[in-house]
Design a protein around this motif. Structure first.
Motif, PDB file in Angstrom:
ATOM      1  N   UNK A 269       0.768  -1.276   0.015  1.00  0.00           N
ATOM      2  CA  UNK A 269      -0.071  -0.018  -0.050  1.00  0.00           C
ATOM      3  C   UNK A 269       0.990   1.232  -0.007  1.00  0.00           C
ATOM      4  N   UNK A 270       1.947   1.046   0.622  1.00  0.00           N
ATOM      5  CA  UNK A 270       2.863   2.377   0.950  1.00  0.00           C
ATOM      6  C   UNK A 270       3.387   2.656  -0.593  1.00  0.00           C
ATOM      7  N   UNK A 271       4.006   1.545  -1.426  1.00  0.00           N
ATOM      8  CA  UNK A 271       4.336   1.788  -2.583  1.00  0.00           C
ATOM      9  C   UNK A 271       3.265   2.460  -3.578  1.00  0.00           C
ATOM     10  N   UNK A 272       2.221   1.891  -3.474  1.00  0.00           N
ATOM     11  CA  UNK A 272       0.707   2.552  -4.331  1.00  0.00           C
ATOM     12  C   UNK A 272       0.781   3.759  -4.007  1.00  0.00           C
ATOM     13  N   UNK A 273       0.912   4.141  -2.792  1.00  0.00           N
ATOM     14  CA  UNK A 273       0.477   5.527  -2.076  1.00  0.00           C
ATOM     15  C   UNK A 273       1.458   6.462  -2.799  1.00  0.00           C
ATOM     16  N   UNK A 274       2.925   6.166  -2.755  1.00  0.00           N
ATOM     17  CA  UNK A 274       3.913   7.052  -3.089  1.00  0.00           C
ATOM     18  C   UNK A 274       3.884   7.227  -4.543  1.00  0.00           C
ATOM     19  N   UNK A 275       3.292   6.090  -5.449  1.00  0.00           N
ATOM     20  CA  UNK A 275       3.423   6.082  -6.790  1.00  0.00           C
ATOM     21  C   UNK A 275       2.074   6.954  -7.246  1.00  0.00           C
ATOM     22  N   UNK A 276       0.918   7.009  -6.529  1.00  0.00           N
ATOM     23  CA  UNK A 276      -0.175   7.346  -7.155  1.00  0.00           C
ATOM     24  C   UNK A 276      -0.734   8.695  -6.365  1.00  0.00           C
ATOM     25  N   UNK A 277      -0.651   8.725  -5.039  1.00  0.00           N
ATOM     26  CA  UNK A 277      -1.132   9.761  -4.162  1.00  0.00           C
ATOM     27  C   UNK A 277      -0.774  11.275  -4.679  1.00  0.00           C
ATOM     28  N   UNK A 278       0.777  11.291  -4.940  1.00  0.00           N
ATOM     29  CA  UNK A 278       1.176  12.829  -5.378  1.00  0.00           C
ATOM     30  C   UNK A 278       0.294  13.380  -6.563  1.00  0.00           C
ATOM     31  N   UNK A 279       0.023  12.368  -7.552  1.00  0.00           N
ATOM     32  CA  UNK A 279      -0.697  12.822  -8.773  1.00  0.00           C
ATOM     33  C   UNK A 279      -2.328  13.417  -8.314  1.00  0.00           C
ATOM     34  N   UNK A 280      -2.607  12.503  -7.383  1.00  0.00           N
ATOM     35  CA  UNK A 280      -4.204  12.988  -6.760  1.00  0.00           C
ATOM     36  C   UNK A 280      -3.799  14.375  -5.977  1.00  0.00           C
TER      37      UNK A 280
END
Length: 225
Positions: free
Chosen positions: A203-214
């Motif tokens: 989840x952390x890898x997904x968060x670092x990858x996707x959250x900044x764009x959101x």
């Protein structure tokens, strides 16, 4: 200006501003300690019962403490107009947003880790659960900052966005809470806990990858209104 230089500049600037506003750093830490320390007074001082509820208590206290500081993540930049400059900057906004989230985690989630052993002692958490507790918080608190930053970006332009921010962010944090406290509970029962930690890492890898764009999209929406 290169991407790395811009990232370092934002981190240095926000760290300096954070230490000038020490109350915004200290208040969540005090809240974290107070919330967790009230449970022995409100429920029972019995060791076995406290050890049983300790994982959930510490994780819920950490979640609420991180959320307490989210409202101000972009607020000062919005109020003084520097957020508009960040949005108009030639450096990608998601990159700058990631730098600001890193600083938020350093002055909130990372500092909470320093006080976690005190709470583990206070709540009589077994020694075998200390490492899973610290590992779960190390993986989970950056996720809380990333998810919370999305809500903070969407509500930064609202006068009373704190309540809306909580309503937006709390449901999204449920998986983090389940896997984080679940790893510690499993460790207290001498069961395997690596699976929960692995899920937190994914989840952390997904968060670092996707959250900044959101976060960047949310900031653009808030600034354009």
């Amino acid at each position: 200006m290169g991407l790395l230089s811009a990232f370092q500049l934002i981190v240095k600037r926000d760290l300096l501003l954070a230490f000038r506003r020490r109350a915004e750093i200290v208040n969540p830490l005090i809240f974290f300690l107070l919330v967790a320390s009230l449970f022995p007074l409100g429920i029972t001082p019995e060791r076995k019962m406290l050890a049983l509820i300790a994982p959930g208590v510490i994780w819920v206290a950490a979640l609420l403490a991180v959320m307490l500081s989210l409202d101000q993540l972009f607020k000062h930049d919005y109020d003084d107009g520097s957020l508009n400059l960040l949005v108009l900057s030639p450096v990608p906004l998601f990159w700058l947003a990631l730098a600001k989230v890193l600083v938020h985690w350093l002055v909130s989630g990372a500092l909470l880790l320093l006080f976690t052993p005190i709470l583990a002692l206070m709540l009589h958490l077994p020694d075998t659960a200390w490492w899973p507790l610290l590992a779960s918080l190390l993986l989970g608190t950056p996720l809380l900052s990333l998810i919370g930053a999305i809500g903070a970006a969407l509500t930064v332009g609202l006068k009373k966005g704190g309540v809306l921010l909580s309503l937006l962010v709390l449901p999204l944090n449920i998986p983090v809470l389940i896997f984080g406290s679940g790893a510690v509970i499993a460790a207290t029962q001498a069961l395997p806990y690596e699976g929960q930690l692995l899920w937190l890492a994914v989840l952390l890898v997904l968060g670092i990858t996707l959250a900044p764009f959101a976060i960047a999209a949310g900031l653009r929406i808030s600034v354009s209104e």
